[in-house]
Design an enzyme around this catalytic site. Structure first.
Site, mmCIF file in Angstrom:
data_model
loop_
_atom_site.group_PDB
_atom_site.id
_atom_site.type_symbol
_atom_site.label_atom_id
_atom_site.label_comp_id
_atom_site.label_asym_id
_atom_site.label_seq_id
_atom_site.Cartn_x
_atom_site.Cartn_y
_atom_site.Cartn_z
ATOM 1 N N ASN A 292 22.967 74.782 32.067
ATOM 2 C CA ASN A 292 22.011 73.294 31.616
ATOM 3 C C ASN A 292 21.956 73.411 30.513
ATOM 4 O O ASN A 292 21.694 73.987 29.208
ATOM 5 C CB ASN A 292 20.245 74.119 31.884
ATOM 6 C CG ASN A 292 19.073 73.233 31.218
ATOM 7 O OD1 ASN A 292 19.991 72.245 30.795
ATOM 8 N ND2 ASN A 292 18.094 73.675 31.263
ATOM 9 N N TRP A 293 22.826 72.303 29.864
ATOM 10 C CA TRP A 293 23.460 72.113 28.765
ATOM 11 C C TRP A 293 22.303 71.485 27.744
ATOM 12 O O TRP A 293 22.044 71.098 26.930
ATOM 13 C CB TRP A 293 24.251 70.733 28.601
ATOM 14 C CG TRP A 293 25.125 71.757 29.444
ATOM 15 C CD1 TRP A 293 25.999 72.468 30.124
ATOM 16 C CD2 TRP A 293 26.924 71.094 29.590
ATOM 17 N NE1 TRP A 293 26.802 73.222 29.831
ATOM 18 C CE2 TRP A 293 28.203 72.103 30.580
ATOM 19 C CE3 TRP A 293 27.617 69.849 29.151
ATOM 20 C CZ2 TRP A 293 29.071 71.720 30.730
ATOM 21 C CZ3 TRP A 293 29.098 69.429 29.803
ATOM 22 C CH2 TRP A 293 29.270 70.992 29.799
ATOM 23 N N LYS A 294 20.705 71.220 28.929
ATOM 24 C CA LYS A 294 19.910 70.539 27.490
ATOM 25 C C LYS A 294 20.269 68.953 27.257
ATOM 26 O O LYS A 294 21.028 68.420 27.606
ATOM 27 C CB LYS A 294 19.122 71.510 26.831
ATOM 28 C CG LYS A 294 19.145 73.231 27.977
ATOM 29 C CD LYS A 294 17.701 73.262 27.032
ATOM 30 C CE LYS A 294 17.343 75.082 28.045
ATOM 31 N NZ LYS A 294 16.418 75.982 27.393
ATOM 32 N N HIS B 137 12.031 72.535 35.608
ATOM 33 C CA HIS B 137 12.050 73.011 33.991
ATOM 34 C C HIS B 137 10.680 72.850 32.807
ATOM 35 O O HIS B 137 9.729 71.933 33.250
ATOM 36 C CB HIS B 137 13.227 72.507 33.364
ATOM 37 C CG HIS B 137 14.077 73.181 32.213
ATOM 38 N ND1 HIS B 137 12.864 73.484 30.823
ATOM 39 C CD2 HIS B 137 14.987 74.469 32.205
ATOM 40 C CE1 HIS B 137 13.391 74.068 30.398
ATOM 41 N NE2 HIS B 137 14.977 75.314 30.992
ATOM 42 N N GLU C 131 10.547 72.951 30.161
ATOM 43 C CA GLU C 131 10.433 71.870 29.293
ATOM 44 C C GLU C 131 10.701 70.571 29.427
ATOM 45 O O GLU C 131 9.783 69.578 28.315
ATOM 46 C CB GLU C 131 11.881 71.339 28.533
ATOM 47 C CG GLU C 131 12.291 73.059 27.888
ATOM 48 C CD GLU C 131 14.017 72.999 27.347
ATOM 49 O OE1 GLU C 131 14.806 72.185 27.251
ATOM 50 O OE2 GLU C 131 13.906 74.038 26.758
ATOM 51 N N GLU D 229 12.266 81.342 35.613
ATOM 52 C CA GLU D 229 11.963 80.742 34.227
ATOM 53 C C GLU D 229 10.894 81.060 33.247
ATOM 54 O O GLU D 229 10.538 80.855 32.769
ATOM 55 C CB GLU D 229 13.004 79.992 33.560
ATOM 56 C CG GLU D 229 13.916 79.675 34.350
ATOM 57 C CD GLU D 229 15.358 78.622 33.448
ATOM 58 O OE1 GLU D 229 16.097 78.935 33.170
ATOM 59 O OE2 GLU D 229 14.442 77.139 33.491
ATOM 60 N N GLY E 155 15.750 79.968 25.078
ATOM 61 C CA GLY E 155 16.268 80.064 24.201
ATOM 62 C C GLY E 155 15.092 81.008 22.791
ATOM 63 O O GLY E 155 15.328 80.983 22.223
ATOM 64 N N SER F 76 17.310 83.118 28.709
ATOM 65 C CA SER F 76 17.654 84.631 27.568
ATOM 66 C C SER F 76 19.519 85.221 27.650
ATOM 67 O O SER F 76 19.154 86.375 27.305
ATOM 68 C CB SER F 76 16.982 84.943 26.829
ATOM 69 O OG SER F 76 16.386 83.722 25.690
ATOM 70 N N GLY G 12 21.526 78.251 29.605
ATOM 71 C CA GLY G 12 20.652 77.262 28.334
ATOM 72 C C GLY G 12 21.654 77.337 27.338
ATOM 73 O O GLY G 12 23.079 76.980 27.680
ATOM 74 N N GLY G 13 21.755 78.197 26.505
ATOM 75 C CA GLY G 13 22.293 78.040 25.563
ATOM 76 C C GLY G 13 23.693 78.714 25.409
ATOM 77 O O GLY G 13 24.210 78.118 24.741
#
Ligand code: PGA
Length: 251
Positions: free
Chosen positions: A8-10, A96, A98, A168, A174, A208, A229-230
């Site tokens: 997920n590149w956000k 998600h 966010e 999640e 993150g 993470s 993500g990251g």
């Protein structure tokens, strides 16, 4: 059971930057272990470019980060299922945390979007998870079960079987503070037990995930991959997670 590693590149990567990342992944994909579905979910503005670059190779599939449930209409700023279909999007992340927190995405919205994705032939990755306060108050089970049941409400058994779920924990996203694999596995057992049809549905862990901790998740009975993500923003670390996912031996 299928194993899925989804990046997920956000809100990272312009179209140009996205191409450079995807080129790096394609170069590393020769070493991807068999039996793992690898998905990248760039921002909407990079979908077209990435979709062209992925055409003709099957090692990496395209995902989107959200979607509206209507095919068209007066929904400023939204993206519809046919718009994603046009670029060969195979997966869409829905609910998600966010988007739930910042865009008011409710369980009802997630339910409508899940139905729309299935109708469009796009596999929904439905994300659920608890906040730190909910975890500390002992409300994790109630939260994730409610989110799962409400997202899948009204779906037939066949439709449920085509869904992918992602657990999640919000406090792990993150933060570098990943959930203990055994603990995540336990929570994911509650999620899987929501409906009999979920017995064969992939459930991904997210929060993470890194190349160094992926094998611990892959070894767990109820964990069938990761939503990353990251660590998906660098080709080498994402490829490292894909390779580690094969080492755990989840059935
Ligand atoms: P993270 O994000 O890997 O950066 O924790 C996971 C996610 O939000 O899907």
């Amino acid at each position: 059971m299928r194993t899925i590693i989804a990046g997920n590149w956000k809100m990272h990567k312009t179209a140009r930057e996205a191409l450079s990342l995807v080129d790096g992944l394609i170069a590393l994909s020769a070493d991807f272990p068999p039996g793992i579905d690898v998905v990248v979910a760039p921002p909407f503005t990079a979908l077209e470019a990435v979709s062209h670059r992925l055409r003709g190779q099957t090692a990496i599939q395209l995902g989107a980060q959200s979607m509206h449930w209507e095919n068209q209409g007066a929904y400023t700023g939204e993206i519809s299922p046919p718009m994603l279909q046009e670029f060969g999007v195979a997966y869409v992340i829905l609910g998600h945390s966010e988007r739930r927190a910042a865009c008011g995405e409710t369980n009802e919205f997630v339910r409508l979007k899940t139905r729309a994705a299935l109708a469009a032939g796009i596999t929904p990755i439905v994300a659920v998870g608890e906040t730190l306060e909910e975890k500390e108050a002992g409300q994790t089970q109630n939260k994730v079960v409610t989110q799962t049941v409400e997202a899948l409400e009204g779906l037939s058994g066949d439709e449920c079987a085509r869904v992918v779920l992602a657990y999640e924990p919000i406090w792990a996203i993150g933060t570098g503070r990943n959930d203990d694999p055994h603990n995540a596995n336990h929570t994911m057992h509650w999620i899987r037990s929501c409906k009999p049809e979920l017995a064969r549905v992939p459930i991904l862990y997210g929060g993470s995930v890194k190349p160094e901790n992926m094998a611990g998740y892959a070894a767990m009975e109820n964990i069938n991959g990761a939503l990353v993500g990251g660590a998906s923003l660098q080709a080498e670390s994402f490829a490292g997670i894909v390779r580690a996912a094969a080492s755990g031996g989840s059935a």
